[in-house]
Scaffold this motif. Structure first.
Motif, PDB file in Angstrom:
ATOM      1  N   ASP A 285      27.951  32.987  48.950  1.00 22.01           N
ATOM      2  CA  ASP A 285      29.141  33.297  48.158  1.00 22.01           C
ATOM      3  C   ASP A 285      28.897  34.383  47.118  1.00 22.01           C
ATOM      4  OD1 ASP A 285      30.566  31.343  49.503  1.00 22.01           O
ATOM      5  OD2 ASP A 285      30.025  29.772  48.071  1.00 22.01           O
ATOM      6  N   LEU A 286      27.697  34.928  47.057  1.00 24.27           N
ATOM      7  CA  LEU A 286      27.353  35.895  46.018  1.00 24.27           C
ATOM      8  C   LEU A 286      28.268  37.115  46.057  1.00 24.27           C
ATOM      9  CD1 LEU A 286      25.424  36.618  43.727  1.00 24.27           C
ATOM     10  CD2 LEU A 286      23.887  37.649  45.423  1.00 24.27           C
ATOM     11  N   ALA A 287      28.665  37.518  47.284  1.00 24.69           N
ATOM     12  CA  ALA A 287      29.489  38.716  47.429  1.00 24.69           C
ATOM     13  C   ALA A 287      30.955  38.486  47.068  1.00 24.69           C
ATOM     14  CB  ALA A 287      29.400  39.234  48.863  1.00 24.69           C
ATOM     15  N   LEU A 288      31.344  37.260  46.779  1.00 21.00           N
ATOM     16  CA  LEU A 288      32.757  36.943  46.566  1.00 21.00           C
ATOM     17  C   LEU A 288      33.212  37.114  45.125  1.00 21.00           C
ATOM     18  CD1 LEU A 288      33.049  33.683  48.723  1.00 21.00           C
ATOM     19  CD2 LEU A 288      33.520  36.049  49.411  1.00 21.00           C
ATOM     20  N   PHE A 289      32.261  37.131  44.169  1.00 20.15           N
ATOM     21  CA  PHE A 289      32.631  37.093  42.759  1.00 20.15           C
ATOM     22  C   PHE A 289      32.233  38.370  42.034  1.00 20.15           C
ATOM     23  CE2 PHE A 289      31.423  32.705  44.034  1.00 20.15           C
ATOM     24  CZ  PHE A 289      32.697  32.149  44.021  1.00 20.15           C
ATOM     25  N   ASN A 290      32.970  38.668  40.949  1.00 18.82           N
ATOM     26  CA  ASN A 290      32.522  39.716  40.038  1.00 18.82           C
ATOM     27  C   ASN A 290      31.754  39.068  38.887  1.00 18.82           C
ATOM     28  OD1 ASN A 290      34.415  38.718  38.134  1.00 18.82           O
ATOM     29  ND2 ASN A 290      36.008  40.099  38.929  1.00 18.82           N
ATOM     30  N   THR A 291      31.310  39.885  37.949  1.00 18.22           N
ATOM     31  CA  THR A 291      30.478  39.371  36.854  1.00 18.22           C
ATOM     32  C   THR A 291      31.194  38.289  36.044  1.00 18.22           C
ATOM     33  OG1 THR A 291      29.411  41.533  36.689  1.00 18.22           O
ATOM     34  CG2 THR A 291      29.088  40.030  34.857  1.00 18.22           C
ATOM     35  N   ALA A 292      32.448  38.556  35.685  1.00 13.62           N
ATOM     36  CA  ALA A 292      33.193  37.614  34.852  1.00 13.62           C
ATOM     37  C   ALA A 292      33.420  36.285  35.579  1.00 13.62           C
ATOM     38  CB  ALA A 292      34.528  38.222  34.437  1.00 13.62           C
ATOM     39  N   GLU A 293      33.771  36.350  36.864  1.00 16.06           N
ATOM     40  CA  GLU A 293      34.030  35.130  37.636  1.00 16.06           C
ATOM     41  C   GLU A 293      32.765  34.299  37.790  1.00 16.06           C
ATOM     42  OE1 GLU A 293      37.632  36.797  40.522  1.00 16.06           O
ATOM     43  OE2 GLU A 293      35.522  37.090  41.072  1.00 16.06           O
ATOM     44  N   LEU A 294      31.648  34.966  38.081  1.00 15.46           N
ATOM     45  CA  LEU A 294      30.388  34.244  38.245  1.00 15.46           C
ATOM     46  C   LEU A 294      29.965  33.609  36.924  1.00 15.46           C
ATOM     47  CD1 LEU A 294      28.128  33.553  40.226  1.00 15.46           C
ATOM     48  CD2 LEU A 294      26.972  35.662  39.560  1.00 15.46           C
ATOM     49  N   ALA A 295      30.149  34.320  35.824  1.00 17.59           N
ATOM     50  CA  ALA A 295      29.786  33.790  34.505  1.00 17.59           C
ATOM     51  C   ALA A 295      30.634  32.561  34.176  1.00 17.59           C
ATOM     52  CB  ALA A 295      29.973  34.872  33.449  1.00 17.59           C
ATOM     53  N   ARG A 296      31.934  32.644  34.456  1.00 19.82           N
ATOM     54  CA  ARG A 296      32.830  31.528  34.160  1.00 19.82           C
ATOM     55  C   ARG A 296      32.492  30.296  34.996  1.00 19.82           C
ATOM     56  NH1 ARG A 296      36.988  34.115  34.853  1.00 19.82           N
ATOM     57  NH2 ARG A 296      37.604  33.480  36.944  1.00 19.82           N
TER      58      ARG A 296
END
Length: 293
Positions: free
Chosen positions: A44-55
């Motif tokens: 799933d690493l390719a699915l999120f941007n920085t803000a989404e992954l942080a949240r």
């Protein structure tokens, strides 16, 4: 370039998740929260941007950036791009640690791959291919590395229906000797799935320039090169697990063999009967169910 250097490093260390495991003890508690999520969901690493992954991980965007810089990237985006590149190149990427991909997810991916392949096929194109296959003086099937078992199986099926089907390369041998006398009456079926060996592009270009019928069987990474061939067959190999799936090319092999048989029904049936007779004469096959004690 930084990206090229990171790609070389990641290939050396197999994947981002392995690099994370190697550096896990040196991570801060907040970085470990992020690392734990990536290790559990690398697909799933390719699915999120920085803000989404942080949240999702309950950390700050700065923690995300700091972790990926610790891993040798200029940014999270570069790490995400690399993960996509590695998987697209066929590098086995472990998903979820020691646990295999979910059974249902694996099945859905296989169904999707088959659907995609059949969408790219037409009855008319398979018929024209089978007619040329039946009329060819000689058929040469070529495959390397992971493509070799597909090529081997294709050769084994085709030779049940027609003679003069050759598999290349032979163990420990070069190709020049066997390709030197190819002519317009011959057909080459080149199987080329990703992580192809050095020299594959040269071989493809060489065959495309020759006066020989050429069919190319490969994944989407060769879609542009498919224009060089008389017949292009795209077989998706994407998988929800670490390794590519070859269900679609094996399905295509069955289609090719069946279309060939229908294109040369009388001679094909006669050859199948002759081969079956030789099996019996040589006592090569065990056709009875084994008796259990």
């Amino acid at each position: 370039m930084k990206t090229a250097a990171c790609l070389e490093s990641a290939v050396k260390h197999s994947s981002i998740d392995q690099t994370l495991r190697e550096q896990y003890d040196q991570l801060t508690p907040r970085e470990r929260l992020l690392a734990d999520f990536i290790l559990a969901h690398p697909q799933d690493l390719a699915l999120f941007n920085t803000a989404e992954l942080a949240r999702m991980c309950g950390v700050s965007k700065a923690t995300v950036s700091r972790l990926f810089k610790r891993l040798g990237f200029s940014s999270f985006r570069e790490g995400r791009t690399l993960a996509r590149q590695l998987r697209h190149q066929g590098v086995p990427v472990v998903e979820g640690g020691k646990r295999p991909a979910a059974f249902d997810a694996h099945l859905r991916q296989e169904e999707f791959n088959l659907h995609q392949m059949f969408q790219g096929l037409t009855h008319e194109r398979l018929e024209s291919f089978a007619d040329a296959l039946a009329d060819a003086r000689r058929v040469v099937v070529i495959g390397f590395r992971n493509s070799y078992p597909v090529a081997l199986h294709l050769r084994q099926q085709l030779i049940q229906v027609r003679p003069n089907v050759q598999l290349l390369p032979q163990p420990g041998q070069s190709l020049g000797e066997d390709l030197a006398d190819l002519a317009a009456e011959d057909m080459v079926i080149l199987v080329g799935f990703r992580r192809r060996p050095q020299g594959f592009d040269t071989l493809l270009s060489n065959l495309a320039r020759r006066d020989v019928k050429l069919a190319l069987v490969a994944d989407s990474s060769l879609v542009q090169a498919g224009q060089k061939a008389h017949w292009w067959f795209e077989c998706p190999t994407d998988s929800r697990s670490a390794f590519d799936s070859y269900a679609t090319p094996m399905c295509l092999v069955a289609l090719m063999a069946n279309y060939l048989l229908n294109a040369s029904l009388e001679s094909g049936r006669s050859r199948i009967a002759s081969i079956s007779h030789q099996y019996a004469a040589l006592d090569e096959l065990s056709l009875n169910s084994p008796e259990l004690d």
